[in-house]
Design an enzyme around this catalytic site. Structure first.
Site, mmCIF file in Angstrom:
data_model
loop_
_atom_site.group_PDB
_atom_site.id
_atom_site.type_symbol
_atom_site.label_atom_id
_atom_site.label_comp_id
_atom_site.label_asym_id
_atom_site.label_seq_id
_atom_site.Cartn_x
_atom_site.Cartn_y
_atom_site.Cartn_z
ATOM 1 C CG HIS A 306 4.437 -18.210 -0.762
ATOM 2 N ND1 HIS A 306 3.272 -18.210 -1.489
ATOM 3 C CD2 HIS A 306 5.346 -18.871 -1.515
ATOM 4 C CE1 HIS A 306 3.480 -18.850 -2.613
ATOM 5 N NE2 HIS A 306 4.728 -19.260 -2.659
ATOM 6 C CG ASP A 364 12.787 -21.156 -2.593
ATOM 7 O OD1 ASP A 364 12.998 -22.230 -3.154
ATOM 8 O OD2 ASP A 364 12.086 -20.260 -3.062
HETATM 9 N N1 CMC Z 1 11.560 -10.541 5.315
HETATM 10 C C1 CMC Z 1 11.126 -9.428 5.938
HETATM 11 N N2 CMC Z 1 9.959 -8.824 5.693
HETATM 12 C C2 CMC Z 1 9.172 -9.375 4.736
HETATM 13 C C3 CMC Z 1 9.555 -10.533 4.047
HETATM 14 C C4 CMC Z 1 10.784 -11.125 4.356
HETATM 15 N N3 CMC Z 1 11.193 -12.219 3.725
HETATM 16 N N4 CMC Z 1 8.581 -10.853 3.151
HETATM 17 C C5 CMC Z 1 7.627 -9.932 3.287
HETATM 18 N N5 CMC Z 1 7.979 -9.038 4.244
HETATM 19 C C6 CMC Z 1 7.162 -7.913 4.727
HETATM 20 C C7 CMC Z 1 7.216 -6.756 3.718
HETATM 21 O O1 CMC Z 1 8.240 -5.838 4.026
HETATM 22 C C8 CMC Z 1 5.844 -6.163 3.891
HETATM 23 O O2 CMC Z 1 5.856 -5.322 5.046
HETATM 24 P P1 CMC Z 1 4.945 -3.996 5.098
HETATM 25 O O3 CMC Z 1 3.526 -4.480 5.040
HETATM 26 O O4 CMC Z 1 5.328 -3.384 6.399
HETATM 27 O O5 CMC Z 1 5.336 -3.170 3.908
HETATM 28 C C9 CMC Z 1 4.930 -7.355 4.197
HETATM 29 O O6 CMC Z 1 5.809 -8.348 4.767
HETATM 30 C C10 CMC Z 1 4.243 -7.931 2.957
HETATM 31 O O7 CMC Z 1 5.239 -8.155 1.978
HETATM 32 P P2 CMC Z 1 4.975 -8.037 0.415
HETATM 33 O O8 CMC Z 1 6.282 -7.878 -0.301
HETATM 34 O O9 CMC Z 1 3.922 -7.007 0.161
HETATM 35 O O10 CMC Z 1 4.362 -9.462 0.124
HETATM 36 P P3 CMC Z 1 4.294 -10.167 -1.276
HETATM 37 O O11 CMC Z 1 3.169 -11.132 -1.195
HETATM 38 O O12 CMC Z 1 4.251 -9.168 -2.385
HETATM 39 O O13 CMC Z 1 5.702 -10.918 -1.375
HETATM 40 C C11 CMC Z 1 7.417 -12.523 -1.363
HETATM 41 C C12 CMC Z 1 5.908 -12.279 -1.246
HETATM 42 C C13 CMC Z 1 7.675 -14.039 -1.442
HETATM 43 C C14 CMC Z 1 7.958 -11.910 -2.673
HETATM 44 C C15 CMC Z 1 8.135 -11.916 -0.133
HETATM 45 O O14 CMC Z 1 7.656 -12.489 1.074
HETATM 46 C C16 CMC Z 1 9.661 -12.038 -0.209
HETATM 47 O O15 CMC Z 1 10.307 -11.196 -0.847
HETATM 48 N N6 CMC Z 1 10.242 -13.117 0.434
HETATM 49 C C17 CMC Z 1 11.664 -13.365 0.318
HETATM 50 C C18 CMC Z 1 11.934 -14.055 -1.005
HETATM 51 C C19 CMC Z 1 11.506 -15.496 -1.023
HETATM 52 O O16 CMC Z 1 11.778 -16.244 -0.092
HETATM 53 N N7 CMC Z 1 10.844 -15.899 -2.131
HETATM 54 C C20 CMC Z 1 10.455 -17.288 -2.341
HETATM 55 C C21 CMC Z 1 8.995 -17.465 -2.470
HETATM 56 S S1 CMC Z 1 8.554 -19.196 -2.431
HETATM 57 C C22 CMC Z 1 9.158 -19.837 -3.912
HETATM 58 C C23 CMC Z 1 8.299 -19.517 -5.072
HETATM 59 O O17 CMC Z 1 7.084 -19.764 -5.003
HETATM 60 O O18 CMC Z 1 8.852 -19.044 -6.081
#
Ligand code: CMC
Length: 430
Positions: A306, A364
């Site tokens: 998240h 989720d």
């Molecule tokens: N599985 C594997 N690796 C992950 C995941 C995951 N679900 N989420 C983040 N990472 C890794 C990502 O690869 C990155 O690694 P590195 O630093 O080596 O590049 C690191 O963790 C940080 O990720 P980010 O994408 O920069 O983080 P963010 O804050 O931009 O993204 C997120 C947050 C929710 C979009 C992301 O964690 C994700 O895509 N999760 C899966 C989708 C999901 O479950 N979304 C629902 C969110 S809760 C409902 C809502 O509020 O809408």
């Protein structure tokens, strides 16, 4: 101690930028004078360090795993309150008295029907349309039906538009579902509570009686409460941005629904369930965990991670309990998807990659299993999220409209395209 200001040195110039403190949470640096004093913008893709507004509605402490609606912890509200009460709280700032609750509930209940012509509007969609596509279109179309609540400068019209949207969203969501499965629309029933009425509109048919199970209705009501608001997330920021231009509230909420649809946001519950189905059995989990950790593989564990929570999402804990309650009530003892989910969560919580990156299950992760058990197809999951989040969007939109500091949202950019150059006629281009 928080400093009163922060100094920025740019070449020979030093700029003193005031620091503003909230009631709780991080302070913010007011950079409003940065451009006029230094000729520079700040650069923050994804707004990871940017507060876009002042708000009194929802507070999140992502490190501690805390979520407060108007100061009240989400677990207390989910345990003791209901969704209608939560709507009142988010909109008006205080929990209602009994009389206020009854009056609000009455107003919501009396607005649940949609204009009869809406049902003909629905016929324009293909039967196989994704219900989120239907929601974006039909909620946007409300502005073509309710001309008497479009004037955003009139507090009365704003109030009527707010009530209409909270009241009509379940009706439209149920219609979107019924349309895709080819069943007749079921009219709202005013003797039922908000969530039971929604379940009735989704699962009743005209040819036989349908009794809403109170345990399942209570579980869905709690799911709605968990999704009701989440401060300045992508869809809420979209609603605020759309509203900042003076667009009507129905159009703004339609914009929020469009943003919510994406798999990184509201679409994650659908994606998480699909992922659990794809994994299929506990023995296949390690290969998916390995893929999630592989930098060269775009695969992510859906329902994990998240932007704000760097701890267990407090909503996920309540959702996990709700899942067990629903499965027990339905007599589902062995759900292979739940087995995969529990084991995946256990493995991920002990894996260095997930620990280091603070990737915990989010709301989720368990919501898909629960909604599936309640009888909803995966394509409806994000629609239910939109239904519940509507009150949050409206509360944030209304707060913005009344904020004297409100301006049209207009971010700036770091331009990296071609510098100025002269036009070349096509005959001489090479
Ligand atoms: N599985 C594997 N690796 C992950 C995941 C995951 N679900 N989420 C983040 N990472 C890794 C990502 O690869 C990155 O690694 P590195 O630093 O080596 O590049 C690191 O963790 C940080 O990720 P980010 O994408 O920069 O983080 P963010 O804050 O931009 O993204 C997120 C947050 C929710 C979009 C992301 O964690 C994700 O895509 N999760 C899966 C989708 C999901 O479950 N979304 C629902 C969110 S809760 C409902 C809502 O509020 O809408």
């Amino acid at each position: 101690m928080t400093p009163k200001s922060v100094q920025l040195t740019a070449g020979t110039q030093t700029l003193d930028m005031p620091v503003k403190e909230g009631s709780i949470g991080p302070a913010v640096v007011d950079i409003g004078k940065l451009l006029s004093k230094t000729g520079m913008f700040t650069y923050d893709p994804g707004f990871t360090s940017t507060a876009s507004c002042e708000s009194k509605i929802t507070y999140i402490d992502g490190d501690a795993g805390v979520l407060l609606y108007r100061g009240y912890p989400i677990d207390q509200l989910a345990e003791h309150g209901d969704f209608v009460e939560t709507c009142y709280l988010l909109l008006y700032g205080e929990l209602p008295t009994k009389a206020q609750y009854d009056d609000f509930n009455y107003r919501i209940t009396r607005h649940t029907m949609v204009h009869e012509q809406m049902s003909r509007f629905f016929q324009g969609f293909r039967r196989d349309a994704h219900p989120m596509a239907v929601m974006v279109g039909s909620v946007g179309a409300l502005s073509a039906f309710y001309h008497d609540s479009l004037d955003i400068s009139d507090p009365y019209q704003r109030m009527v538009a707010s009530i209409r949207m909270i009241a009509k969203m379940p009706t439209l969501a149920a219609m979107a579902y019924k349309y895709t499965i080819g069943q007749p629309f079921i009219y709202p029933r005013n003797e039922l509570d908000y969530t039971s009425n929604f379940l009735h509109m989704c699962f009743a048919v005209p040819c036989e009686e349908y009794k809403v199970n109170p345990v399942l209705s209570r579980a869905l009501d709690r799911i709605f409460m968990l999704h009701a608001d989440h401060e300045q997330n992508a869809s809420t920021s979209t609603v605020r941005l759309a509203g900042s231009s003076g667009a009507n509230p129905f159009a703004c909420i339609a914009a929020g629904i469009a943003c919510l649809w994406g798999p990184a946001h509201g679409g994650a519950n659908e994606a998480a369930l699909k992922m659990l189905e794809e994994i299929g059995s506990v023995d296949r989990i390690p290969q998916y965990v390995a893929r999630a950790k592989d930098k060269n593989d775009p695969f992510r564990l859906m329902g994990f991670g998240h932007r704000v929570y760097k701890n267990y999402d407090p909503r996920a804990k309540i959702m996990q309990r709700t899942t067990h309650e629903v499965l027990k009530e339905l007599g589902i003892k062995d759900d292979p998807l739940l087995d995969v989910a529990i084991e995946l969560e256990r493995i991920a919580l002990h894996d260095d990659y997930f620990i280091e990156k603070k990737l915990y299950p989010n709301i989720d992760f368990y919501s898909g299993i629960t909604l599936k058990a309640l009888g909803f197809p995966t394509s409806m999951f994000t629609v239910l999220f939109a239904l519940a989040r509507t009150v949050g969007w409206i509360a944030q939109w209304a707060e913005m409209i009344q904020d004297p500091a409100q301006k049209i949202g207009r971010p700036r950019q770091l331009y990296t395209g071609a510098p100025e150059r002269d036009y070349v006629p096509v005959s001489t281009r090479r």
